[in-house]
Design a protein around this motif. Structure first.
Motif, PDB file in Angstrom:
ATOM      1  N   MET A  39      51.574  46.339  38.691  1.00  0.00           N
ATOM      2  CA  MET A  39      50.695  45.300  39.192  1.00  0.00           C
ATOM      3  C   MET A  39      49.868  45.914  40.318  1.00  0.00           C
ATOM      4  N   LYS A  40      48.586  45.685  40.216  1.00  0.00           N
ATOM      5  CA  LYS A  40      47.658  46.258  41.187  1.00  0.00           C
ATOM      6  C   LYS A  40      46.724  45.162  41.682  1.00  0.00           C
ATOM      7  N   PHE A  41      46.477  45.149  43.005  1.00  0.00           N
ATOM      8  CA  PHE A  41      45.550  44.165  43.554  1.00  0.00           C
ATOM      9  C   PHE A  41      44.145  44.453  43.044  1.00  0.00           C
ATOM     10  N   GLN A  42      43.528  43.413  42.477  1.00  0.00           N
ATOM     11  CA  GLN A  42      42.165  43.539  41.977  1.00  0.00           C
ATOM     12  C   GLN A  42      41.588  42.127  41.861  1.00  0.00           C
ATOM     13  N   PHE A  43      40.642  41.809  42.720  1.00  0.00           N
ATOM     14  CA  PHE A  43      40.053  40.472  42.701  1.00  0.00           C
ATOM     15  C   PHE A  43      39.142  40.312  41.499  1.00  0.00           C
ATOM     16  N   SER A  44      39.258  39.152  40.832  1.00  0.00           N
ATOM     17  CA  SER A  44      38.403  38.820  39.702  1.00  0.00           C
ATOM     18  C   SER A  44      37.740  37.474  39.971  1.00  0.00           C
ATOM     19  N   LEU A  45      36.451  37.500  40.174  1.00  0.00           N
ATOM     20  CA  LEU A  45      35.712  36.264  40.408  1.00  0.00           C
ATOM     21  C   LEU A  45      35.796  35.343  39.192  1.00  0.00           C
ATOM     22  N   LYS A  46      35.754  35.917  38.007  1.00  0.00           N
ATOM     23  CA  LYS A  46      35.824  35.127  36.765  1.00  0.00           C
ATOM     24  C   LYS A  46      37.104  34.293  36.736  1.00  0.00           C
ATOM     25  N   TYR A  47      38.252  34.927  36.940  1.00  0.00           N
ATOM     26  CA  TYR A  47      39.516  34.202  36.919  1.00  0.00           C
ATOM     27  C   TYR A  47      39.625  33.228  38.083  1.00  0.00           C
ATOM     28  N   PHE A  48      39.073  33.594  39.226  1.00  0.00           N
ATOM     29  CA  PHE A  48      39.117  32.713  40.385  1.00  0.00           C
ATOM     30  C   PHE A  48      38.336  31.427  40.117  1.00  0.00           C
ATOM     31  N   LEU A  49      37.160  31.549  39.533  1.00  0.00           N
ATOM     32  CA  LEU A  49      36.351  30.362  39.207  1.00  0.00           C
ATOM     33  C   LEU A  49      37.028  29.509  38.134  1.00  0.00           C
ATOM     34  N   ILE A  50      37.643  30.159  37.154  1.00  0.00           N
ATOM     35  CA  ILE A  50      38.386  29.416  36.129  1.00  0.00           C
ATOM     36  C   ILE A  50      39.555  28.679  36.776  1.00  0.00           C
ATOM     37  N   SER A  51      40.229  29.340  37.729  1.00  0.00           N
ATOM     38  CA  SER A  51      41.350  28.706  38.439  1.00  0.00           C
ATOM     39  C   SER A  51      40.896  27.465  39.189  1.00  0.00           C
ATOM     40  N   ILE A  52      39.776  27.553  39.864  1.00  0.00           N
ATOM     41  CA  ILE A  52      39.247  26.391  40.597  1.00  0.00           C
ATOM     42  C   ILE A  52      38.947  25.255  39.625  1.00  0.00           C
ATOM     43  N   PHE A  53      38.341  25.586  38.487  1.00  0.00           N
ATOM     44  CA  PHE A  53      38.024  24.579  37.472  1.00  0.00           C
ATOM     45  C   PHE A  53      39.296  23.902  36.953  1.00  0.00           C
ATOM     46  N   ILE A  54      40.310  24.693  36.615  1.00  0.00           N
ATOM     47  CA  ILE A  54      41.562  24.135  36.103  1.00  0.00           C
ATOM     48  C   ILE A  54      42.254  23.306  37.186  1.00  0.00           C
ATOM     49  N   PHE A  55      42.217  23.787  38.423  1.00  0.00           N
ATOM     50  CA  PHE A  55      42.801  23.020  39.529  1.00  0.00           C
ATOM     51  C   PHE A  55      42.127  21.656  39.665  1.00  0.00           C
ATOM     52  N   LEU A  56      40.808  21.629  39.555  1.00  0.00           N
ATOM     53  CA  LEU A  56      40.089  20.353  39.642  1.00  0.00           C
ATOM     54  C   LEU A  56      40.469  19.427  38.497  1.00  0.00           C
ATOM     55  N   ILE A  57      40.716  19.986  37.318  1.00  0.00           N
ATOM     56  CA  ILE A  57      41.189  19.170  36.190  1.00  0.00           C
ATOM     57  C   ILE A  57      42.561  18.591  36.512  1.00  0.00           C
ATOM     58  N   GLU A  58      43.443  19.407  37.089  1.00  0.00           N
ATOM     59  CA  GLU A  58      44.777  18.922  37.476  1.00  0.00           C
ATOM     60  C   GLU A  58      44.683  17.805  38.512  1.00  0.00           C
TER      61      GLU A  58
ATOM     62  N   PHE B  30      43.802  37.738  41.334  1.00  0.00           N
ATOM     63  CA  PHE B  30      44.090  38.684  42.404  1.00  0.00           C
ATOM     64  C   PHE B  30      44.815  39.957  41.964  1.00  0.00           C
ATOM     65  N   PHE B  31      45.333  39.966  40.751  1.00  0.00           N
ATOM     66  CA  PHE B  31      46.106  41.128  40.314  1.00  0.00           C
ATOM     67  C   PHE B  31      45.741  41.543  38.900  1.00  0.00           C
ATOM     68  N   SER B  32      45.750  42.838  38.680  1.00  0.00           N
ATOM     69  CA  SER B  32      45.629  43.386  37.339  1.00  0.00           C
ATOM     70  C   SER B  32      47.052  43.578  36.832  1.00  0.00           C
ATOM     71  N   VAL B  33      47.428  42.837  35.829  1.00  0.00           N
ATOM     72  CA  VAL B  33      48.817  42.820  35.365  1.00  0.00           C
ATOM     73  C   VAL B  33      48.830  42.675  33.840  1.00  0.00           C
ATOM     74  N   ASN B  34      49.894  43.168  33.222  1.00  0.00           N
ATOM     75  CA  ASN B  34      50.074  43.059  31.780  1.00  0.00           C
ATOM     76  C   ASN B  34      50.123  41.586  31.375  1.00  0.00           C
ATOM     77  N   ASN B  35      49.281  41.194  30.429  1.00  0.00           N
ATOM     78  CA  ASN B  35      49.164  39.785  30.042  1.00  0.00           C
ATOM     79  C   ASN B  35      50.467  39.204  29.496  1.00  0.00           C
ATOM     80  N   GLU B  36      51.114  39.939  28.590  1.00  0.00           N
ATOM     81  CA  GLU B  36      52.340  39.427  27.975  1.00  0.00           C
ATOM     82  C   GLU B  36      53.452  39.257  29.010  1.00  0.00           C
ATOM     83  N   LYS B  37      53.604  40.229  29.896  1.00  0.00           N
ATOM     84  CA  LYS B  37      54.629  40.131  30.942  1.00  0.00           C
ATOM     85  C   LYS B  37      54.330  38.974  31.887  1.00  0.00           C
TER      86      LYS B  37
END
Length: 125
Positions: free
Chosen positions: A1-20, A53-60
């Motif tokens: 696992m390596k720290f790596q910010f992704s704006l794409k995933y962050f924006l998707i997270s905000i969208f999903i949070f607003l749905i919740e 925030f992290f680059s990580v194996n999807n399946e794991k």
């Protein structure tokens, strides 16, 4: 696992949070949405938030989220929120939850399966 910010995933997270938030506040009287869809979507939120925030194996990651969700659900069986001293209605009490349900575990599994299928269909996601 390596720290790596992704704006794409962050924006998707905000969208999903607003749905919740919408489900919890405005759609709370729509039984299916509140009781089931929120639990399916919350694992998707965890996935995108971690990928923000992290680059990580999807399946794991998906398996880890499923295990975490199930452990949290089982903790609800033992009233962990109350034992930790959170008052009913407090934010942490709501986040941790207060009632065990096998259906919730099924919903977490469905959500993780949907994320897995989406990742397999869109390998760069």
């Amino acid at each position: 696992m390596k720290f790596q910010f992704s704006l794409k995933y962050f924006l998707i997270s905000i969208f999903i949070f607003l749905i919740e938030v919408l489900i919890a506040t405005k759609l709370k009287d729509v039984f299916f949405v509140r009781a089931y869809l929120g639990d399916v979507i919350v694992v998707m939120l965890l996935y995108t938030l971690i990928k923000s925030f992290f680059s990580v194996n999807n399946e794991k990651l998906i398996l880890g989220i499923l295990i975490f969700s199930c452990l949290l659900e089982f903790a609800q069986y033992f009233n962990i929120a109350e034992k930790l001293g959170f008052r009913k209605g407090s934010l942490m009490y709501i986040i941790i939850g207060n009632s065990f349900s096998w259906i919730d575990i099924l919903c977490y599994g469905v959500g993780c399966l949907l994320v897995y299928l989406f990742v397999k269909l869109k390998p760069n996601f």
